[in-house]
Scaffold this motif. Structure first.
Motif, PDB file in Angstrom:
ATOM      1  N   TYR A 157     -53.919 -14.284 -86.865  1.00 31.56           N
ATOM      2  CA  TYR A 157     -54.302 -13.685 -85.583  1.00 31.56           C
ATOM      3  C   TYR A 157     -54.096 -14.676 -84.445  1.00 31.56           C
ATOM      4  CZ  TYR A 157     -56.368  -9.837 -88.213  1.00 31.56           C
ATOM      5  OH  TYR A 157     -56.557  -8.762 -89.049  1.00 31.56           O
TER       6      TYR A 157
ATOM      7  N   ASP B 201     -50.362 -14.709 -83.845  1.00 37.62           N
ATOM      8  CA  ASP B 201     -49.976 -13.480 -83.158  1.00 37.62           C
ATOM      9  C   ASP B 201     -50.393 -13.526 -81.692  1.00 37.62           C
ATOM     10  OD1 ASP B 201     -48.824 -10.852 -83.216  1.00 37.62           O
ATOM     11  OD2 ASP B 201     -50.867 -10.031 -83.139  1.00 37.62           O
ATOM     12  N   SER B 202     -51.576 -14.052 -81.430  1.00 33.84           N
ATOM     13  CA  SER B 202     -52.051 -14.207 -80.058  1.00 33.84           C
ATOM     14  C   SER B 202     -51.161 -15.168 -79.275  1.00 33.84           C
ATOM     15  CB  SER B 202     -53.496 -14.724 -80.079  1.00 33.84           C
ATOM     16  OG  SER B 202     -53.933 -15.058 -78.795  1.00 33.84           O
TER      17      SER B 202
ATOM     18  N   GLU C 275     -47.884 -13.400 -78.459  1.00 36.82           N
ATOM     19  CA  GLU C 275     -48.124 -12.419 -77.391  1.00 36.82           C
ATOM     20  C   GLU C 275     -48.266 -13.118 -76.043  1.00 36.82           C
ATOM     21  OE1 GLU C 275     -48.439  -8.729 -75.739  1.00 36.82           O
ATOM     22  OE2 GLU C 275     -48.032  -9.172 -77.834  1.00 36.82           O
ATOM     23  N   TYR C 276     -49.025 -14.195 -76.032  1.00 36.83           N
ATOM     24  CA  TYR C 276     -49.213 -14.941 -74.788  1.00 36.83           C
ATOM     25  C   TYR C 276     -47.886 -15.531 -74.308  1.00 36.83           C
ATOM     26  CZ  TYR C 276     -51.020 -18.223 -71.385  1.00 36.83           C
ATOM     27  OH  TYR C 276     -51.253 -18.903 -70.231  1.00 36.83           O
TER      28      TYR C 276
ATOM     29  N   ILE D  92     -54.770 -20.161 -76.041  1.00 29.56           N
ATOM     30  CA  ILE D  92     -54.351 -19.535 -77.289  1.00 29.56           C
ATOM     31  C   ILE D  92     -55.405 -19.669 -78.391  1.00 29.56           C
ATOM     32  CG2 ILE D  92     -52.613 -19.686 -79.120  1.00 29.56           C
ATOM     33  CD1 ILE D  92     -50.589 -20.352 -76.901  1.00 29.56           C
TER      34      ILE D  92
ATOM     35  N   ILE E 182     -58.620 -19.386 -80.710  1.00 26.22           N
ATOM     36  CA  ILE E 182     -59.532 -18.274 -81.013  1.00 26.22           C
ATOM     37  C   ILE E 182     -60.778 -18.854 -81.665  1.00 26.22           C
ATOM     38  CG2 ILE E 182     -59.869 -16.219 -82.422  1.00 26.22           C
ATOM     39  CD1 ILE E 182     -56.890 -15.703 -82.194  1.00 26.22           C
TER      40      ILE E 182
END
Length: 181
Positions: free
Chosen positions: A70, A73-74, A77-78, A107, A109
């Motif tokens: 995740y 993926d973040s 996307e960013y 970025i 998490i």
């Protein structure tokens, strides 16, 4: 030979041998069966405990790898949506490092103190200009050769870490629509 009116042979013939007397004696059989069942149930219980412990470890590892995925993926996307990155890159083929501020902090998490984010090594998570070309199929302007647009292609490569030392790697290519110059 007669002893007390009976012969010794008849007395021996009338008695059972000792091993037959022992075999026909059923005293203690319930205890032996109960002990055998106890051993079997203990083995079964130990096996069930071992299996459940392994399953818990597997699900924990899966959760850790999902957290790392995740985060990756973040990061992709960013990196694919932040216009400042592409302005800074331009058409330079030097990879743009995402592992610098402010990107690294944006970025990361934090999931209940289970922090996942970019690997702390420079130039591992990058955006690289690959070149320019025609628009990919499916763009609204691709049918019109005279559209006045071209595509700049970039490679986003991200490596992240999650709890428990888990890692995730994602690479993707994107095309940015830009006017032809």
């Amino acid at each position: 030979i007669m002893l007390g009116g009976r012969s010794q042979e008849s007395e021996v013939m009338g008695q059972r041998p000792k091993f037959l007397v022992t075999i026909n004696n059923e005293k203690g059989v319930a205890l032996v069966l109960a002990m055998m069942m106890l051993v079997l149930m203990s083995i079964l219980g130990a096996f069930a405990l071992s299996t459940s412990t392994t399953e818990i470890a597997i699900s924990g590892n899966y959760r850790n790898s999902q957290d790392a995925f995740y985060a990756a993926d973040s990061a992709v996307e960013y990196a694919s949506t932040d216009a400042a990155i592409y302005t800074a890159i331009g058409t330079s083929t030097t990879p743009y490092d995402l592992n610098v501020s402010p990107y690294k902090d944006r970025i990361a998490i934090n999931n209940n103190n289970r922090v996942s984010g970019l690997v702390d090594t420079a130039n591992v998570s990058t955006v690289t200009y690959l070149g320019e070309g025609t628009l990919p199929a499916g763009f609204i302007y691709d049918a019109d050769a005279q559209s006045g647009y071209k595509a700049n292609y970039f490679l986003i490569a991200v490596t992240t870490t999650g709890p428990g030392g888990s890692q995730a790697n994602i690479e993707t290519q994107i095309a940015k629509l830009v006017p032809k110059s």
